[in-house]
Design a protein around this motif. Structure first.
Motif, short mmCIF file in Angstrom:
data_model
loop_
_atom_site.label_atom_id
_atom_site.label_comp_id
_atom_site.label_asym_id
_atom_site.label_seq_id
_atom_site.Cartn_x
_atom_site.Cartn_y
_atom_site.Cartn_z
N THR A 64 1.03 9.67 7.47
CA THR A 64 0.98 8.21 7.63
C THR A 64 1.43 7.79 9.02
OG1 THR A 64 1.87 6.11 6.88
CG2 THR A 64 3.30 8.01 6.64
N THR B 290 -7.87 7.71 10.70
CA THR B 290 -8.71 7.00 9.74
C THR B 290 -7.94 5.81 9.18
OG1 THR B 290 -7.97 8.50 7.99
CG2 THR B 290 -10.04 9.03 9.08
N SER C 275 -14.22 -0.76 4.91
CA SER C 275 -14.79 -0.61 3.57
C SER C 275 -15.95 -1.57 3.33
CB SER C 275 -13.72 -0.82 2.50
OG SER C 275 -14.27 -0.74 1.21
N GLY D 85 -5.73 -1.01 1.41
CA GLY D 85 -4.92 -1.06 0.20
C GLY D 85 -5.30 -2.18 -0.74
N ALA E 1 -12.81 -1.64 -1.58
CA ALA E 1 -11.57 -0.86 -1.50
C ALA E 1 -10.44 -1.55 -2.25
CB ALA E 1 -11.18 -0.67 -0.04
N VAL F 152 -4.02 6.35 9.25
CA VAL F 152 -3.58 7.66 8.78
C VAL F 152 -4.00 8.72 9.79
CG1 VAL F 152 -3.70 9.36 6.92
CG2 VAL F 152 -3.80 6.93 6.39
N GLU G 47 -5.20 12.22 11.02
CA GLU G 47 -5.93 13.40 10.55
C GLU G 47 -5.55 14.56 11.46
OE1 GLU G 47 -7.54 13.26 7.83
OE2 GLU G 47 -7.67 11.09 7.57
N ASP H 297 0.84 -1.17 0.00
CA ASP H 297 0.00 0.00 0.00
C ASP H 297 0.89 1.23 0.00
OD1 ASP H 297 0.53 0.78 2.88
OD2 ASP H 297 -0.26 -1.24 3.12
N ARG I 53 -2.72 15.56 6.77
CA ARG I 53 -2.72 14.11 6.98
C ARG I 53 -1.28 13.61 7.03
NH1 ARG I 53 -5.48 10.61 3.18
NH2 ARG I 53 -6.66 9.65 4.86
N THR J 129 -4.24 0.48 6.72
CA THR J 129 -3.19 1.44 7.09
C THR J 129 -3.79 2.60 7.85
OG1 THR J 129 -1.89 0.88 5.14
CG2 THR J 129 -1.40 2.96 6.22
N GLN K 217 -7.15 3.36 5.93
CA GLN K 217 -7.20 3.11 4.49
C GLN K 217 -7.05 1.62 4.23
OE1 GLN K 217 -4.24 5.40 2.41
NE2 GLN K 217 -5.49 7.24 2.39
#
Length: 734
Positions: A381, A352, A438, A356, A461, A364, A366, A3, A379, A362, A354
């Motif tokens: 990582t 949040t 997702s 991949g 996703a 992240v 905010e 990702d 944002r 992953t 994500q």
């Protein structure tokens, strides 16, 4: 990579030789990602850290240093899609010197200057020239793509990328579309002029382009450098012409004209010929003036309309440069002073997740938007749960973030003294209630891996990136099926897996809305027909491409090619005795090539499986095809009448009839830097019946030697082994 936020493994061997090999392999991988694929995974600062560690180890253990180490190279190999050209004069790199961080200064005596490495560079100039005052120029270090423009008799002859420093890619058609590059020079131009410089995207043009792409439903670019690299590798120059590229010159290569005594005279020549150059330029004659100029540049650089992360210091006088000379990879008369990555303090408001392409979750951060390095960052990582645990990152924390030309900003550390008393540790599994955010399918963490993954093969996703991978040029090469089209197909429930593409028809595709409900933008019949035609062609693509297209974990191009060599068709793989046997050998990756060939196994001994296909990859293949999702794929392919066939089937090399091949019975050793990666030459030799060994012996027939051949050349000469350069090898093959 799994990702966008894949992170480097920080664990490594304590053995200097093993660590040097680890570093060399990792740097080469990132060179390929940056120079060839324009898909960098790590920041410049992280790359510099790897490079410097390898340099220090090689200085400390010179006898262990590999002559083909990345420290002896300038950049990546040329891309296959473009014609390769040899530079008239090697395009050397410039050695980096670094601004010291607070952590580094804390280990040094009080008063140690932050600019210590720059001061050492200037003092070396004094020592090597015997002069106390050395006039230098100071200019911004451009963050673009290095190129060479060759003018003959006042007209642009060709343009090339840096490549490996000796050979680059001919990108003339693309460069001709850049408005700031003059195609014809005034009559006063010298007969031969090679200008080195950077192609880049101005920040303003980059922002406008991203805004337009976003409005059109197209994916936006991460930063100007990435966008520039991706644009220049486009084969269609018409598409390049649509991008806001610019060029600035900063160096001289081959030259046939009146003597240029100094850098100022070179700048005057560029101005006279109308060739845009790097600016502003500072001049200094003393160390103090040099430091002042660098500090002023650092202060002003954020007002420039292009990215820069340092200052380039060059000796002004060209005769003095000749006296100082060069090393194998860089001139001694210049240095690039890299500024510290800028940091800023802000609040981490939320985390949040994500999902991949391979289902990796992953985290992240905010953030409250904050200005860092001239851009607003909101944002960053967090990589994975282990990284969160290591830094003890929590929602609501005050954090320090860093961004110095990186693709994705990162959280450096937490300001724990500002933490709320009621803050709680962040646990990813609990945060998502054990479900993929997702598709709400269960998530799992495999033994030995830090990543949590979604277990649903049809997760939306993953569907977008799986379809994009499936259609990519190196996979099944389905034109007009990029990310934006994949997103539309998934969001409009026309495809949830790549194989759903084969159920589409021209009418459905033509009606696909790439815009919005209120401002529709249809895909169109012509583009739809091209996709349908490409899908039909994909059915007969070779097995190796299909295996790569499926996105099986740990199966890249090389592993897919090896699987294809071992199996005649796709349906032979799920129950393959060879792959099953390989998966049962836990230490296979650790064995040398010779030991793999001698492995006392009734199956593997004769197959001579190379290092591209190891135990982990074998297990991934078995897991993939034995899973419900894998079985569903095989069933679906059967319905479509698709069973991809190998185009390189040769499972037992010893049984192949190579009597008619020109290199049969000959043993080669390959060394030095060639026009293409060594594995490509190895593959050619083996396809023509020859064998490739890793070491020189009396049984070696030929040494194929490129530049910087090193000790193998010496040994070959002592044993009387015939040495071939690349030209001689090509004649032999022809």
């Amino acid at each position: 990579m799994d990702d966008l936020f894949a992170n480097l493994d920080s664990d490594h061997s304590d053995s200097p030789q093993e660590r040097m090999q680890e570093l060399a392999d990792e740097i080469r991988r990132h060179d390929v990602l940056y120079y060839q694929k324009a898909q960098p995974e790590i920041s410049d600062a992280e790359y510099d850290k790897l490079f410097r560690e390898l340099e220090k180890l090689e200085r400390k253990h010179p006898k262990l240093a590999d002559p083909n180490s990345p420290t002896q190279r300038v950049g990546g190999a040329p891309l296959d899609e473009f014609t390769s050209v040899e530079h008239l004069v090697p395009m050397l790199s410039i050695d980096d010197v670094f601004e010291l961080s607070d952590d580094q200064l804390s280990t040094l005596p009080d008063g140690h200057p932050r600019e210590a490495e720059l001061i050492e560079f200037y003092q070396r100039l004094r020592k090597n020239t015997g002069q106390q005052k050395i006039p230098v120029t100071i200019e911004p270090k451009l963050d673009g793509v290095a190129v060479s423009l060759v003018y003959r008799d006042g007209a642009l002859d060709y343009a090339a990328t840096r490549g490996d420093g000796k050979r680059g890619d001919d990108i003339t058609a693309n460069v001709r579309t850049i408005q700031s590059v003059p195609l014809v020079l005034p009559d006063s131009a010298p007969a031969l002029l090679e200008v080195r410089g950077e192609i880049f995207m101005p920040n303003s043009g980059f922002a406008k382009m991203n805004e337009e792409r976003d409005e059109e439903g197209l994916p936006t670019f991460a930063n100007p450098r990435n966008a520039t690299a991706g644009t220049l590798k486009q084969l269609d120059s018409k598409e390049v012409a649509k991008r806001p590229l610019a060029f600035l010159a900063h160096g001289l290569g081959a030259y046939d004209g009146p003597t240029l005594a100094s850098e100022d005279e070179f700048h005057l020549l560029l101005d006279t010929l109308g060739i845009p150059r790097n600016h502003p330029i500072w001049h200094a004659s003393t160390l103090d003036d040099t430091l002042k100029a660098v500090a002023e540049l650092n202060e002003k650089r954020h007002s420039f309309d292009y990215a820069t992360d340092g200052a380039v210091v060059k000796v002004l006088d060209r005769n003095l440069r000749d006296t100082l000379g060069t090393t194998a990879r860089a001139p001694r008369w210049a240095a690039a002073y890299k500024f510290l990555p800028e940091q800023a303090e802000t609040t981490l408001n939320d985390i949040t997740i994500q999902v991949g392409r391979t289902g990796v979750l992953t985290p992240v951060a905010e953030l409250t938007p904050v200005l860092v390095s001239g851009t607003t960052v909101s944002r960053a990582t967090l990589h994975n749960q282990d990284e969160i645990n290591r830094k003890d990152v929590r929602i609501g924390d005050t954090v320090i973030i860093e961004k110095a030309g990186e693709i994705i900003p990162a959280v450096v550390k937490v300001v724990t003294e500002k933490r709320s008393a009621d803050s709680q540790p962040f646990v990813l599994f609990d945060f998502v209630n054990g479900q993929c955010p997702s598709c709400h399918a269960p998530i799992s963490q495999e033994e030995g891996f830090v990543a949590w993954r979604c277990t649903n093969f049809a997760c939306p996703a993953q569907a977008v990136t799986s379809i994009t991978q499936f259609a990519s040029r190196k996979a099944l090469d389905i034109d007009n099926l990029g990310t934006s089209v994949a997103e539309a197909l998934v969001s409009q429930k026309l495809a949830t897996t790549p194989l759903d593409l084969f159920s589409l028809d021209v009418y459905t595709l033509a009606s696909l809305n790439l815009g919005t409900k209120y401002v529709p933008r249809l895909f169109g019949e012509k583009r739809a027909q091209k996709v349908i035609d490409a899908l039909e062609k994909a059915k007969s693509q070779p097995l190796s491409r299909w295996l790569y297209a499926m996105g099986i974990r740990n199966i890249g191009e090389s592993a897919a090619a090896e699987l294809s060599r071992l199996h005649q068709s796709l349906t032979d793989i799920p129950n393959s005795e060879v792959i099953t046997a390989l998966a049962d050998l836990p230490n296979y990756e650790a064995l040398s090539v010779s030991k793999r060939k001698k492995e006392n196994h009734p199956l593997l001994k004769d197959y001579q499986i190379n290092a591209d296909l190891g135990v982990i990859a074998a297990k991934s293949v078995l897991d993939y095809f034995q899973s419900d999702a894998g079985q569903a794929i095989l069933s679906k392919l059967s319905e479509f009448g698709i069973n991809p066939q190998s185009d390189n089937f040769a499972p037992k090399p010893a049984e192949q009839d190579t009597s008619d091949l020109p290199l049969t019975g000959l043993t080669f050793v390959i060394t030095g830097t060639l026009s293409a990666p060594r594995p490509q030459f190895k593959k050619r030799i083996e396809q023509l019946g020859g064998k490739v060994s890793g070491s020189i012996s009396s049984k070696t027939d030929y040494l194929l030697a490129g530049d910087n051949a090193g000790s193998k050349m010496t040994k070959a000469e002592s044993l009387g082994v015939k040495v071939l350069d690349e030209e001689s090898f090509e004649k032999m093959v022809d």
